[in-house]
Motif scaffolding. Sequence first.
Motif, PDB file in Angstrom:
ATOM      1  N   ASN A   4      54.460  44.008  75.468  1.00 54.26           N
ATOM      2  CA  ASN A   4      55.150  44.896  74.535  1.00 54.26           C
ATOM      3  C   ASN A   4      56.627  44.895  74.901  1.00 54.26           C
ATOM      4  OD1 ASN A   4      55.794  47.067  72.673  1.00 54.26           O
ATOM      5  ND2 ASN A   4      55.980  48.322  74.513  1.00 54.26           N
ATOM      6  N   THR A   7      60.188  49.306  73.736  1.00 51.37           N
ATOM      7  CA  THR A   7      60.004  50.520  74.532  1.00 51.37           C
ATOM      8  C   THR A   7      61.335  51.255  74.662  1.00 51.37           C
ATOM      9  OG1 THR A   7      58.408  49.239  75.855  1.00 51.37           O
ATOM     10  CG2 THR A   7      59.048  51.405  76.689  1.00 51.37           C
ATOM     11  N   HIS A   8      61.318  52.551  74.437  1.00 55.24           N
ATOM     12  CA  HIS A   8      62.540  53.343  74.465  1.00 55.24           C
ATOM     13  C   HIS A   8      62.630  54.190  75.734  1.00 55.24           C
ATOM     14  CE1 HIS A   8      63.813  52.166  70.478  1.00 55.24           C
ATOM     15  NE2 HIS A   8      62.540  52.234  70.130  1.00 55.24           N
ATOM     16  N   THR A   9      63.764  54.857  75.900  1.00 54.48           N
ATOM     17  CA  THR A   9      63.940  55.797  76.995  1.00 54.48           C
ATOM     18  C   THR A   9      64.569  57.082  76.443  1.00 54.48           C
ATOM     19  OG1 THR A   9      66.240  55.357  77.738  1.00 54.48           O
ATOM     20  CG2 THR A   9      64.527  53.791  78.441  1.00 54.48           C
ATOM     21  N   GLU A  19      61.204  56.533  82.788  1.00 47.06           N
ATOM     22  CA  GLU A  19      60.910  55.100  82.653  1.00 47.06           C
ATOM     23  C   GLU A  19      59.706  54.688  83.492  1.00 47.06           C
ATOM     24  OE1 GLU A  19      65.303  55.752  81.942  1.00 47.06           O
ATOM     25  OE2 GLU A  19      63.835  56.423  83.435  1.00 47.06           O
ATOM     26  N   TYR A  22      56.403  55.064  81.714  1.00 44.66           N
ATOM     27  CA  TYR A  22      56.111  53.991  80.764  1.00 44.66           C
ATOM     28  C   TYR A  22      55.523  52.781  81.498  1.00 44.66           C
ATOM     29  CZ  TYR A  22      58.878  56.383  77.125  1.00 44.66           C
ATOM     30  OH  TYR A  22      59.356  57.271  76.190  1.00 44.66           O
ATOM     31  N   ALA A  26      51.772  51.238  81.063  1.00 38.14           N
ATOM     32  CA  ALA A  26      51.616  49.837  80.661  1.00 38.14           C
ATOM     33  C   ALA A  26      50.661  49.110  81.605  1.00 38.14           C
ATOM     34  CB  ALA A  26      52.977  49.148  80.640  1.00 38.14           C
ATOM     35  N   LEU A  34      56.254  44.130  80.068  1.00 35.55           N
ATOM     36  CA  LEU A  34      56.821  45.309  79.424  1.00 35.55           C
ATOM     37  C   LEU A  34      58.326  45.111  79.284  1.00 35.55           C
ATOM     38  CD1 LEU A  34      56.467  48.217  78.337  1.00 35.55           C
ATOM     39  CD2 LEU A  34      57.029  49.020  80.643  1.00 35.55           C
ATOM     40  N   PHE A  36      61.823  46.883  78.039  1.00 30.94           N
ATOM     41  CA  PHE A  36      62.556  48.065  77.598  1.00 30.94           C
ATOM     42  C   PHE A  36      63.614  47.615  76.591  1.00 30.94           C
ATOM     43  CE2 PHE A  36      60.745  49.821  81.477  1.00 30.94           C
ATOM     44  CZ  PHE A  36      60.474  51.135  81.108  1.00 30.94           C
ATOM     45  N   ASP A  38      65.830  50.035  74.495  1.00 26.37           N
ATOM     46  CA  ASP A  38      66.288  51.300  73.937  1.00 26.37           C
ATOM     47  C   ASP A  38      67.362  51.055  72.879  1.00 26.37           C
ATOM     48  OD1 ASP A  38      66.124  53.987  73.610  1.00 26.37           O
ATOM     49  OD2 ASP A  38      67.163  54.523  75.456  1.00 26.37           O
ATOM     50  N   ALA A 220      57.438  52.454  71.561  1.00 23.13           N
ATOM     51  CA  ALA A 220      57.045  53.641  72.328  1.00 23.13           C
ATOM     52  C   ALA A 220      58.234  54.553  72.576  1.00 23.13           C
ATOM     53  CB  ALA A 220      56.427  53.221  73.657  1.00 23.13           C
ATOM     54  N   VAL A 226      52.993  53.564  74.959  1.00 22.76           N
ATOM     55  CA  VAL A 226      53.273  52.184  75.322  1.00 22.76           C
ATOM     56  C   VAL A 226      52.028  51.305  75.209  1.00 22.76           C
ATOM     57  CG1 VAL A 226      52.837  52.295  77.820  1.00 22.76           C
ATOM     58  CG2 VAL A 226      54.652  50.834  76.936  1.00 22.76           C
TER      59      VAL A 226
END
Length: 253
Positions: A4, A7-9, A19, A22, A26, A34, A36, A38, A220, A226
């Motif tokens: 994935n 993924t946001h923060t 973080e 997440y 995952a 994974l 990130f 953002d 996410a 996530v």
Amino acid sequence: MIANYHTHTWRCKHAWGEEREYVENAIAGGLKILGFSDHTPMPYADGYVSNVKMDMEQLEDYVDTVLKLKEEYQKDIEIHLGLEVEYYPRYFDELIRITEQYPIEYFLLAQHYLGNETDDFFCGRPTDDEMRLIKYCSQSEEALMTGRFAYFAHPDILHFTGDTEVYDRQVRELCLFAKKQDIPLEINFLGLWSKRHYPNRRFWKIAGEVGNTVIFGADAHRPEEVWNPEALLAAEQIVRDYKLQLVDMIELP
């Protein structure tokens, strides 16, 4: 689903959790990769501050935090550093100049707004205006032409309620363009589980006919999002229904 990249923060002002949470979710869900990504800060003019993106002064902390987690969890999961980027012509060159100072591995294209956010239309709002649909497609195509984007997140976000023949014609052109550029299109899990107007099955029917490659993205905004097995099942059904060409991961530099 092994990867994935969406993924946001908390920095984007509409996501929650740390973080590390997440990453742990995952791993618990069996993900091997994974990313990130953002919402990128933008070098807006005239002191404008977005309420849906991280601030420019937060970018360095974002990068440092993800890189530290990448090192800490290297034996457990592959972590990548990206940004979800709007293509705003007025600010894009300056954004590239700024982000090239950091080890950003990928951009996801996500066209939530037309124009430059400060002066145009939010794509999630219903519209029957054909010119907005045309602008969405042309602005997205211009973005993909830059060669800066790994994939196109929720490409069906424009909430068009007008003539279906117009929609079909414009979307087919967009899908053909993405295919020519070899850009995967994302089936968005946030839209699925929260029952938004996307994923739009009319869009994915056309993508199947065109032969686009697709990828799954959690989008996410909370740690528990996530990894979402219910959304995964629904997304897999869309792939089967329209005979879409699914890819598990993207190639990164």
